[in-house]
Write an enzyme that holds these catalytic residues in place. Structure first.
Site, short mmCIF file in Angstrom:
data_model
loop_
_atom_site.label_atom_id
_atom_site.label_comp_id
_atom_site.label_asym_id
_atom_site.label_seq_id
_atom_site.Cartn_x
_atom_site.Cartn_y
_atom_site.Cartn_z
N ASP A 13 4.40 34.04 69.40
CA ASP A 13 4.32 35.07 70.03
C ASP A 13 2.88 35.71 69.98
OD1 ASP A 13 6.91 34.79 71.13
OD2 ASP A 13 7.77 35.79 69.22
N GLU A 14 1.90 34.92 69.64
CA GLU A 14 0.71 35.45 69.19
C GLU A 14 0.01 35.80 70.48
OE1 GLU A 14 1.66 32.21 68.52
OE2 GLU A 14 1.56 32.06 66.43
N LYS A 16 -0.31 33.75 73.21
CA LYS A 16 -0.87 32.36 73.94
C LYS A 16 -0.75 32.56 75.43
CE LYS A 16 2.47 30.23 71.79
NZ LYS A 16 3.08 31.30 70.92
N LYS A 18 -1.13 35.02 77.63
CA LYS A 18 -2.43 35.68 78.16
C LYS A 18 -3.63 34.93 78.05
CE LYS A 18 -5.61 39.34 77.19
NZ LYS A 18 -6.05 40.53 76.97
N GLY A 40 8.40 31.91 75.10
CA GLY A 40 8.51 33.05 76.15
C GLY A 40 6.92 33.58 76.19
N HIS A 41 6.20 33.01 77.06
CA HIS A 41 4.81 33.32 76.96
C HIS A 41 4.71 34.45 78.24
CE1 HIS A 41 3.74 29.06 75.44
NE2 HIS A 41 4.46 29.95 74.39
N GLN A 224 5.42 28.14 70.46
CA GLN A 224 5.52 28.50 69.06
C GLN A 224 4.35 28.71 68.33
OE1 GLN A 224 7.71 25.45 70.46
NE2 GLN A 224 8.73 27.49 71.22
N THR A 301 14.56 36.15 73.61
CA THR A 301 15.83 36.79 73.22
C THR A 301 16.08 38.21 73.27
OG1 THR A 301 15.09 36.74 71.03
CG2 THR A 301 16.41 34.70 71.85
N ARG A 305 11.25 41.96 66.46
CA ARG A 305 10.28 40.89 65.67
C ARG A 305 9.86 41.63 64.58
NH1 ARG A 305 6.21 39.82 70.68
NH2 ARG A 305 7.41 38.41 72.00
P1 GDP Z 1 3.23 34.02 73.28
O1 GDP Z 1 4.55 33.41 73.06
O2 GDP Z 1 2.23 33.60 72.40
O3 GDP Z 1 2.52 33.67 74.59
O4 GDP Z 1 3.19 35.69 73.47
P2 GDP Z 1 4.35 36.77 73.82
O5 GDP Z 1 4.10 36.63 75.32
O6 GDP Z 1 5.71 36.31 73.37
O7 GDP Z 1 4.15 37.97 73.09
C1 GDP Z 1 2.82 38.52 73.16
C2 GDP Z 1 2.98 39.90 73.50
O8 GDP Z 1 1.97 40.71 73.45
C3 GDP Z 1 3.19 40.12 74.97
O9 GDP Z 1 3.96 41.30 75.46
C4 GDP Z 1 2.00 40.38 75.65
O10 GDP Z 1 1.99 40.96 76.81
C5 GDP Z 1 1.16 41.10 74.57
N1 GDP Z 1 -0.29 41.14 74.24
C6 GDP Z 1 -1.17 40.17 74.44
N2 GDP Z 1 -2.21 40.59 74.03
C7 GDP Z 1 -2.30 41.66 73.73
C8 GDP Z 1 -3.08 42.73 73.14
O11 GDP Z 1 -4.31 42.63 72.95
N3 GDP Z 1 -2.69 43.88 73.12
C9 GDP Z 1 -1.34 44.58 73.27
N4 GDP Z 1 -1.09 45.59 73.19
N5 GDP Z 1 -0.40 43.64 73.77
C10 GDP Z 1 -0.75 42.01 73.96
P1 IMO Z 2 6.59 31.18 71.76
O1 IMO Z 2 5.95 30.03 72.44
C1 IMO Z 2 8.36 32.93 68.29
C2 IMO Z 2 11.83 30.62 66.49
C3 IMO Z 2 13.24 31.17 66.43
C4 IMO Z 2 13.72 30.51 65.27
C5 IMO Z 2 13.12 29.17 65.32
C6 IMO Z 2 14.04 28.20 65.56
O2 IMO Z 2 6.83 32.16 72.58
O3 IMO Z 2 5.59 31.61 70.54
P2 IMO Z 2 14.51 27.20 68.20
O4 IMO Z 2 15.44 28.16 69.27
O5 IMO Z 2 13.23 26.80 68.40
O6 IMO Z 2 15.26 26.15 67.51
O7 IMO Z 2 14.52 28.50 66.90
O8 IMO Z 2 11.82 29.43 65.87
N1 IMO Z 2 11.11 30.49 67.84
C7 IMO Z 2 10.04 31.23 68.01
N2 IMO Z 2 9.71 32.33 67.67
N3 IMO Z 2 8.00 32.59 69.41
C8 IMO Z 2 8.56 31.26 70.12
O9 IMO Z 2 7.86 30.61 71.11
C9 IMO Z 2 9.69 30.56 69.41
N4 IMO Z 2 10.26 29.64 69.51
C10 IMO Z 2 11.28 29.46 68.64
O10 IMO Z 2 13.08 32.51 66.72
O11 IMO Z 2 13.36 31.33 64.33
MG MG Z 3 6.55 34.18 73.02
#
Ligand code: GDP
Ligand code: IMO
Ligand code: MG
Length: 438
Positions: A13-14, A16, A18, A40-41, A224, A301, A305
């Site tokens: 959830d860093e 990626k 975006k 979840g991207h 991940q 889910t 976080r």
């Molecule tokens: P991913 O799984 O690495 O693609 O990241 P997620 O989508 O799960 O979570 C990143 C969250 O941060 C999302 O809700 C994005 O819309 C948000 N996001 C991404 N970059 C920024 C940023 O620079 N600032 C803020 N406030 N939100 C951001």
């Molecule tokens: P993105 O790509 C954050 C975490 C789950 C749990 C562990 C194992 O959006 O960054 P799993 O269902 O894979 O067997 O769960 O990994 N997890 C994530 N946490 N971002 C994700 O994906 C994740 N995919 C799995 O919360 O701790």
């Molecule tokens: Mg994510």
């Protein structure tokens, strides 16, 4: 040939999604190589927010080819749902835009059930997403798995489902005292999915080889993060695949030599969803504030976080493990209102200090972070697109992080929208992307 690989360097959830959406504009092909619908991207573009679980984050761009590679565990139910949503939004006008490897393993209904049952029974929960990821990779490794290509031969599909159910139903009924599955029903449902999937399924490995010969640009989309990697993460609190860059080749069929530049996606602080060690986790007001401002709720889910300060120990190690050439520092704007910002520079267990993360989960849980504190910038960074417009303290933060993690920061993100991004073009010398020449 410098194709680009993108990986998360923390616990997922860093941001990626975006960055992949942004870089996709300059790539021809975007390929997912591991994980499944546990990802979840999020992409925020044109006033819309799209969350992708399975289909690569390049799908919003026109004229690109998105591939679900052999290393992915594909849930056809999620695929069909995501496909219809994207079609309704007008993002898939041409079906040639999407390809699925016939070698990818399928998530079956019993995988999802076993994932849930295992978690509910386990006293030491992993906190999985419940998407059946672990059980599907277990079957792949034990050579019990059913692959996408098997959907198109009813005899093979029926035989494999039956063979699996002999064992799975035994475990589900006898051990978990729950309701089992009927082969007939699964074969019927999955054959229907097969009909929808058929036009997307191809030999994506051969397609990638041909594309490399034609000098096309490939973007590898990691899911991940490094500390959820089954080998390099905080085992057993990890996912069931290799999330590190080393898996880009095995999970796609493109050779390792085809990846030239690896970009690490990194939050300006740290989050983790699910169980497991997290040395810099904050339990008080600061953590609450990060969660609130950063909208830190799981994209898959909806779980809150866990939030904490930047951990340079794990990021430095991730830089080395992934061979990272540049980092994209995300969500800088979330730290806008913090008077003081902490960075964990090393770990302490008892009287001893450590520059590397520990190997055992027990030690990980005992770790005390050693912090360095810097002054915050106390002004809004939201939407800034130029490095020069950053306040001095924000620049100092970036510089200090670069020193500590031993990598350049090539991209800075100042908001969720595509536009809220600082691309440090001169530093991205190694990319063949068009913006280098603009
Ligand atoms: P991913 O799984 O690495 O693609 O990241 P997620 O989508 O799960 O979570 C990143 C969250 O941060 C999302 O809700 C994005 O819309 C948000 N996001 C991404 N970059 C920024 C940023 O620079 N600032 C803020 N406030 N939100 C951001
Ligand atoms: P993105 O790509 C954050 C975490 C789950 C749990 C562990 C194992 O959006 O960054 P799993 O269902 O894979 O067997 O769960 O990994 N997890 C994530 N946490 N971002 C994700 O994906 C994740 N995919 C799995 O919360 O701790
Ligand atoms: Mg994510």
């Amino acid at each position: 040939m410098p194709n680009v690989g993108v990986v998360g360097v923390q616990w997922g959830d860093e941001g990626k999604g975006k960055i992949i959406d942004i870089l996709s504009d300059y790539a021809d092909i975007i390929v997912r190589f591991q994980g499944g619908a546990n990802a979840g991207h999020t992409i925020v573009a044109g006033g819309k927010r799209v969350i992708l679980h399975l289909i690569p984050s390049g799908i919003l761009r026109e004229g690109k080819c998105c591939i679900i590679g052999n290393g992915v565990v594909l849930d056809p139910e999620v695929f069909v749902h995501e496909l219809s949503e994207l079609k309704a939004l007008g993002y898939i006008k041409d079906d040639k835009k999407l390809m699925v490897s016939g070698l990818a393993h399928l998530i079956m209904p019993y995988h999802k059930k076993l994932d849930m049952l295992k978690e509910s029974r386990n006293t030491k929960k992993i906190g999985t997403t419940g998407r059946g990821i672990g059980p599907a990779y277990e079957d792949k490794a034990s050579r019990m798995g059913i692959r996408v290509i098997d959907l198109f031969d009813k005899k093979v599909l029926t035989e494999r489902v039956k063979r699996n159910l002999e064992f799975k139903n035994f475990v589900i009924k006898k051990y978990y005292k729950n309701e089992g599955f009927q082969a007939r029903q699964i074969v019927k449902t999955y054959s229907e999915y097969g009909k929808i999937l058929k036009k997307y399924v191809t030999d994506t490995t051969a397609f990638l080889h041909k594309s490399i010969d034609q000098n096309k640009t490939i973007l590898f989309e990691g899911a991940q993060g490094t500390y959820l990697d089954i080998d390099h993460g905080t085992y057993p609190y990890v996912t069931s695949s290799n999330t590190v860059s080393g898996n880009m080749a095995s999970g796609s069929g493109a050779p390792p030599t085809s990846v030239g530049y690896i970009l690490g996606i990194c939050k300006a602080y740290t989050t983790r969803v699910g169980e497991g060690p997290f040395p810099t986790e904050l339990f008080g007001e600061d953590g609450e504030l990060m969660r609130k401002i950063g909208d830190e709720y799981g994209a898959t889910t909806g779980r809150p976080r866990r939030c904490g300060w930047f951990d340079a120990v794990i990021v430095r190690r991730a830089v080395k493990t992934n061979g990272i050439k540049g980092l994209s520092l995300m969500k800088m704007d979330v730290l806008d209102s913090f008077e003081k910002i902490k960075i964990c520079v090393k770990y302490k267990i008892g009287a001893k200090t450590y520059a590397e993360p520990p190997m055992s989960v027990g030690d990980y849980e005992r770790v005390e972070p050693v912090y360095e504190e810097i002054d915050g910038w106390n002004t809004s960074l939201r939407g800034i697109t130029k490095y020069d417009e950053l306040p001095t303290n924000a620049k100092k933060y970036l510089k200090r992080l670069e020193e500590l993690v031993e990598a350049r920061i090539d991209i800075v993100s100042t908001g969720p929208e595509r536009e809220s991004t600082i691309l440090l073009k001169t530093r991205l010398y190694n990319l063949r992307f068009a913006f280098l020449n603009s």
